[in-house]
Design an enzyme around this catalytic site. Structure first.
Site, mmCIF file in Angstrom:
data_model
loop_
_atom_site.group_PDB
_atom_site.id
_atom_site.type_symbol
_atom_site.label_atom_id
_atom_site.label_comp_id
_atom_site.label_asym_id
_atom_site.label_seq_id
_atom_site.Cartn_x
_atom_site.Cartn_y
_atom_site.Cartn_z
ATOM 1 N N ALA A 1 0.845 -1.203 0.000
ATOM 2 C CA ALA A 1 0.000 0.000 0.000
ATOM 3 C C ALA A 1 0.874 1.245 0.000
ATOM 4 O O ALA A 1 1.989 1.240 0.536
ATOM 5 C CB ALA A 1 -0.928 0.009 1.210
ATOM 6 N N ASP A 2 0.358 2.292 -0.604
ATOM 7 C CA ASP A 2 1.030 3.588 -0.582
ATOM 8 C C ASP A 2 -0.031 4.677 -0.602
ATOM 9 O O ASP A 2 -0.958 4.634 -1.421
ATOM 10 C CB ASP A 2 1.958 3.744 -1.795
ATOM 11 C CG ASP A 2 2.782 5.023 -1.714
ATOM 12 O OD1 ASP A 2 3.486 5.208 -0.711
ATOM 13 O OD2 ASP A 2 2.721 5.837 -2.662
ATOM 14 N N THR A 3 0.097 5.630 0.305
ATOM 15 C CA THR A 3 -0.878 6.715 0.422
ATOM 16 C C THR A 3 -0.210 8.045 0.109
ATOM 17 O O THR A 3 0.873 8.333 0.630
ATOM 18 C CB THR A 3 -1.477 6.766 1.842
ATOM 19 O OG1 THR A 3 -2.110 5.510 2.123
ATOM 20 C CG2 THR A 3 -2.505 7.878 1.961
ATOM 21 N N THR B 1 -4.922 6.204 -1.906
ATOM 22 C CA THR B 1 -4.148 5.040 -1.499
ATOM 23 C C THR B 1 -4.199 3.997 -2.604
ATOM 24 O O THR B 1 -5.277 3.617 -3.066
ATOM 25 C CB THR B 1 -4.681 4.420 -0.195
ATOM 26 O OG1 THR B 1 -4.628 5.391 0.848
ATOM 27 C CG2 THR B 1 -3.841 3.212 0.215
ATOM 28 N N GLY B 2 -3.023 3.584 -3.038
ATOM 29 C CA GLY B 2 -2.924 2.444 -3.941
ATOM 30 C C GLY B 2 -2.703 1.187 -3.123
ATOM 31 O O GLY B 2 -1.893 1.176 -2.190
#
Length: 245
Positions: free
Chosen positions: A99-101, A149-150
């Site tokens: 995850a990345d935000t 978020t991805g």
């Protein structure tokens, strides 16, 4: 002897996806305590194996800025999956969650300035200093930002390259109130926002700066739980190889 794994907590809802995760090795490729907390609240306690990916993708190379966190999440998840597979081939992960935000400035309800005027939204990373944090908050004050978020899932399949990747992005609008400078300065002096993208923590004292949120609150914290579990349900229903290797 192969270790036993079970990331599913007794509090989890007994959905088909959760039941399929029982006794599987589930990995969270992130050191974020907030993501771990959100997943545990929703009934999942994965192993935490932080990714070593440098997170240095060139933002300017993405025509669609929302693909930026998705690509970073994918790189994180793939790096951890491949590392664990190499380190313990007899105990491979069944599912790796990356995850990345990120925070983008000047989002408008239902659209963005970029769509209306061609102006590219600014990516807000973590502040480099208190002065930088104050600059960010003054820019966000009385405005709307977009938190994206991805989330990428990596899991084994039989065909090359041996794993599949499925990704989503979740978008939430955060509306800042009309905060006087002394409130912004007091928040900056608290240093709560220094290690947060965008320079604020919605679940902490940063909540005092915010008028309303349109979308998933957990997404602003760093992980869109509802969309994640919905993706799991779709994969269980549509992908024969999912959690079956």
């Amino acid at each position: 002897m192969t270790p036993q794994h079970n990331a599913v907590l007794p509090t989890a809802l007994k959905t088909p996806a959760i039941q399929k995760l029982a006794n599987k090795r589930v990995i969270l490729a992130s050191a974020s305590p907030r993501r771990k907390e959100i997943l545990q609240t929703l009934g999942l306690a994965p192993e935490v194996v932080p990714s070593t990916f440098a997170e240095n993708l060139p933002f300017s190379s993405f025509e669609d800025i929302h693909e930026y966190p998705v690509s970073t999440a994918t790189q994180k998840a793939v790096e951890v999956y491949q590392r664990l597979l190499t380190d313990a081939p007899d105990d491979p992960p069944d599912l790796v969650i990356g995850a990345d935000t990120v925070v983008f400035t000047h989002a408008l309800p239902s659209t963005t300035i970029e769509m209306e005027t061609g102006v590219r939204q600014e990516l807000l990373e973590k502040p480099s200093s208190k002065q930088d944090n104050m600059r960010m908050l003054m820019d966000l004050n009385e405005s709307v930002c977009e938190v994206v978020t991805g989330v990428s899932l990596v899991y084994p399949i039989l065909s090359a390259p041996g794993y599949e990747i499925k990704s989503i992005d979740e978008r939430t609008l955060v509306f800042f109130g009309d905060n006087p400078d002394h409130v912004l300065k007091a928040y900056v002096d608290s240093e709560e926002g220094l290690d947060r993208a965008g320079g604020f923590a919605v679940q902490g004292r940063g909540n005092l700066l915010i008028r309303k949120i349109d979308g998933d609150f957990y997404n602003v914290m760093g992980f869109p739980g509802a969309s994640f579990f919905k993706l799991l349900d779709i994969l269980v229903e549509e992908e024969e190889d999912f959690l079956a290797i």
